[in-house]
Design a protein around this motif. Structure first.
Motif, PDB file in Angstrom:
ATOM      1  N   GLY A 226       2.175  -3.495   1.096  1.00 48.36           N
ATOM      2  CA  GLY A 226       2.198  -4.563   0.271  1.00 48.36           C
ATOM      3  C   GLY A 226       3.683  -5.273   0.092  1.00 48.36           C
ATOM      4  O   GLY A 226       3.836  -6.638   0.151  1.00 48.36           O
ATOM      5  N   LEU A 227       4.529  -4.547   0.043  1.00 46.86           N
ATOM      6  CA  LEU A 227       6.019  -5.116  -0.259  1.00 46.86           C
ATOM      7  C   LEU A 227       6.306  -5.307   1.233  1.00 46.86           C
ATOM      8  O   LEU A 227       7.052  -6.375   1.167  1.00 46.86           O
ATOM      9  CB  LEU A 227       6.753  -3.584  -0.815  1.00 46.86           C
ATOM     10  CG  LEU A 227       8.206  -4.094  -1.300  1.00 46.86           C
ATOM     11  CD1 LEU A 227       8.003  -4.964  -2.537  1.00 46.86           C
ATOM     12  CD2 LEU A 227       8.930  -2.769  -1.820  1.00 46.86           C
ATOM     13  N   ALA A 228       5.962  -4.788   2.250  1.00 47.83           N
ATOM     14  CA  ALA A 228       6.521  -5.366   3.478  1.00 47.83           C
ATOM     15  C   ALA A 228       5.786  -6.605   3.763  1.00 47.83           C
ATOM     16  O   ALA A 228       6.593  -7.533   4.487  1.00 47.83           O
ATOM     17  CB  ALA A 228       6.017  -4.116   4.490  1.00 47.83           C
ATOM     18  N   ARG A 229       4.581  -6.969   3.319  1.00 39.12           N
ATOM     19  CA  ARG A 229       3.940  -8.037   3.902  1.00 39.12           C
ATOM     20  C   ARG A 229       4.641  -9.369   2.755  1.00 39.12           C
ATOM     21  O   ARG A 229       4.970 -10.306   3.586  1.00 39.12           O
ATOM     22  CB  ARG A 229       2.626  -8.128   3.430  1.00 39.12           C
ATOM     23  CG  ARG A 229       1.485  -7.427   4.436  1.00 39.12           C
ATOM     24  CD  ARG A 229       0.189  -7.720   4.186  1.00 39.12           C
ATOM     25  NE  ARG A 229      -0.331  -6.958   2.964  1.00 39.12           N
ATOM     26  CZ  ARG A 229      -0.935  -5.817   2.808  1.00 39.12           C
ATOM     27  NH1 ARG A 229      -0.966  -5.219   4.160  1.00 39.12           N
ATOM     28  NH2 ARG A 229      -1.071  -5.231   1.899  1.00 39.12           N
ATOM     29  N   LEU A 230       5.068  -9.029   1.813  1.00 41.02           N
ATOM     30  CA  LEU A 230       5.641  -9.911   0.733  1.00 41.02           C
ATOM     31  C   LEU A 230       7.205 -10.135   1.341  1.00 41.02           C
ATOM     32  O   LEU A 230       7.678 -11.389   1.348  1.00 41.02           O
ATOM     33  CB  LEU A 230       5.934  -9.300  -0.831  1.00 41.02           C
ATOM     34  CG  LEU A 230       4.902  -9.493  -1.420  1.00 41.02           C
ATOM     35  CD1 LEU A 230       4.781  -8.734  -2.982  1.00 41.02           C
ATOM     36  CD2 LEU A 230       4.037 -10.788  -1.699  1.00 41.02           C
ATOM     37  N   GLY A 231       7.798  -9.227   1.899  1.00 43.71           N
ATOM     38  CA  GLY A 231       9.218  -9.322   2.433  1.00 43.71           C
ATOM     39  C   GLY A 231       8.990 -10.377   3.688  1.00 43.71           C
ATOM     40  O   GLY A 231       9.928 -10.848   4.046  1.00 43.71           O
ATOM     41  N   ALA A 232       7.662 -10.121   4.585  1.00 40.46           N
ATOM     42  CA  ALA A 232       8.087 -10.889   5.555  1.00 40.46           C
ATOM     43  C   ALA A 232       7.655 -12.580   5.445  1.00 40.46           C
ATOM     44  O   ALA A 232       8.160 -13.439   5.865  1.00 40.46           O
ATOM     45  CB  ALA A 232       6.466 -10.574   6.587  1.00 40.46           C
TER      46      ALA A 232
END
Length: 382
Positions: A226-232
């Motif tokens: 989830g955090l990685a998707r928001l980071g993208a």
């Protein structure tokens, strides 16, 4: 043939001396780590040079020097004028373009030399970066130190560098005809955008090379999706804002409205959609271009705060720390952007704003990497 029985008291050192030496366990891993470290160091040098290139490019634009060299000679263009006759010939070429005829008519040869040296230095730095890439790539390739799967990535960086040079000339050529006094803003945005793409790839590669492939593979299994998707998404928003900033710089829109949070006392200037064709307002209308840059800045800030608050819930201290640095860079950039507007974008603030954009870009990428490839840490670091 019968083998002579060994005594249990036989000195084993004699047999070890007779057998060929074998590689110590872990030697291959150490060699691989050393190669990755060396390539990362080379990429860091390239990164620093590209940052300097962006700064020099910004100063070249701010000094109106970008159109002083009206030809693109990849090889012979590396040699500047060496005598009075050659200087006069270069000056005559410049006097034929719209920038001189409509804006700088009457410029002296000495004034021309000032802007010429800025553009010449910008182009030489580009050539030097290409040379550093080529020497490094050939060196590591001949020594067979490039890790498996990395040759296309490193070649890709070189190809992007070559493309950047071609786009640079495509940008400059837009200001050499018609009534253009500067380069086309959308071409400037393309040129700057590709520079940040190259920076982002180098930063990502350095982060990957800093850890072994086995470590990265294991880290992917525990990534915070989830955090990685928001980071993208955050990376995409910041990149879009960088492009918007280039559009602002391309038409000097940052000096058109020097109040904040309103623009000339209005939320959006009255003349934001007066140009024809309609789409040209989004690239050439100073009021609309700066308005879009401001609105997107608010969106980036809000999303950045959401991402930062989400990251604070992570159980990993390094993930929280990486996003904390991202939030700090974002806050500094927003404040600096407001100050730059209020002071009508003097070159010192404009360059500082551009430099902090580089820091923010790297901080956002690093934050995303920290959640995509979580690093093992001790209990004390949690």
């Amino acid at each position: 043939m019968a083998t002579k029985p060994r005594s249990i008291f036989e000195d084993v050192s004699q047999q070890e001396a007779a057998t060929p030496a074998r590689a110590k366990p872990g030697a291959a891993e150490r060699a691989s780590a050393a190669a990755r470290s060396a390539i990362a160091a080379w990429l860091k040098i390239l990164f620093a040079l590209v940052v300097v290139m962006i700064a020099v490019g910004g100063l070249t634009r701010l000094t109106d020097s970008g159109l002083s060299i009206t030809e693109w000679d990849l090889v012979t263009g590396a040699v500047p004028p060496l005598n009075a006759e050659q200087w006069q010939a270069e000056f005559e070429l410049y006097r034929q373009i719209p920038e001189y005829q409509l804006q700088n008519r009457g410029m002296s040869l000495e004034e021309f030399k000032f802007i010429y040296w800025w553009e010449w230095g910008h182009r030489q730095l580009g050539r030097f970066i290409g040379l550093v890439w080529a020497i490094g790539f050939v060196w590591f390739a001949l020594r067979r130190q490039i890790p498996a799967g990395w040759t296309p990535r490193l070649l890709g960086l070189g190809a992007l560098g070559g493309l950047q040079g071609a786009i640079g000339w495509w940008m400059v050529s837009s200001g050499l005809e018609g009534t253009m006094l500067d380069v086309a803003s959308y071409r400037l945005a393309t040129h700057l955008g590709l520079a940040f793409v190259i920076l982002g790839l180098i930063a990502w590669y350095v982060m990957r090379l800093g850890r072994s492939e086995v470590d990265l593979l294991q880290a992917r299994r525990v990534r915070e999706h989830g955090l990685a998707r928001l980071g993208a998404i955050m990376i995409a928003l910041v990149f879009l804002q960088i492009l918007m900033g280039a559009l602002v710089a391309g038409i000097d829109a940052g000096r058109s409205f020097t109040d904040w949070p309103l623009m000339a006392g209005q939320i959006i200037p009255d003349n934001s959609f007066v140009m024809e064709p309609f789409l040209s307002n989004f690239f050439e209308n100073a009021g609309l271009v700066q308005f879009n840059h401001r609105i997107l800045a608010y969106i980036v800030l809000i999303f950045g705060v959401v991402l930062w608050l989400r990251a604070r819930k992570s159980a990993l201290g390094r993930v929280r720390l990486a996003h904390g640095w991202m939030m700090l860079a974002l806050a500094v950039q927003v404040v600096l952007g407001i100050i730059t507007v209020l002071y009508a974008a003097p070159w010192q603030l404009a360059i500082a704003h551009q430099f902090v954009a580089v820091l923010l870009w790297v901080a956002v990428i690093r934050a995303r990497f920290s959640s995509a490839y979580p690093q093992a840490q001790s209990v004390r670091e949690v």
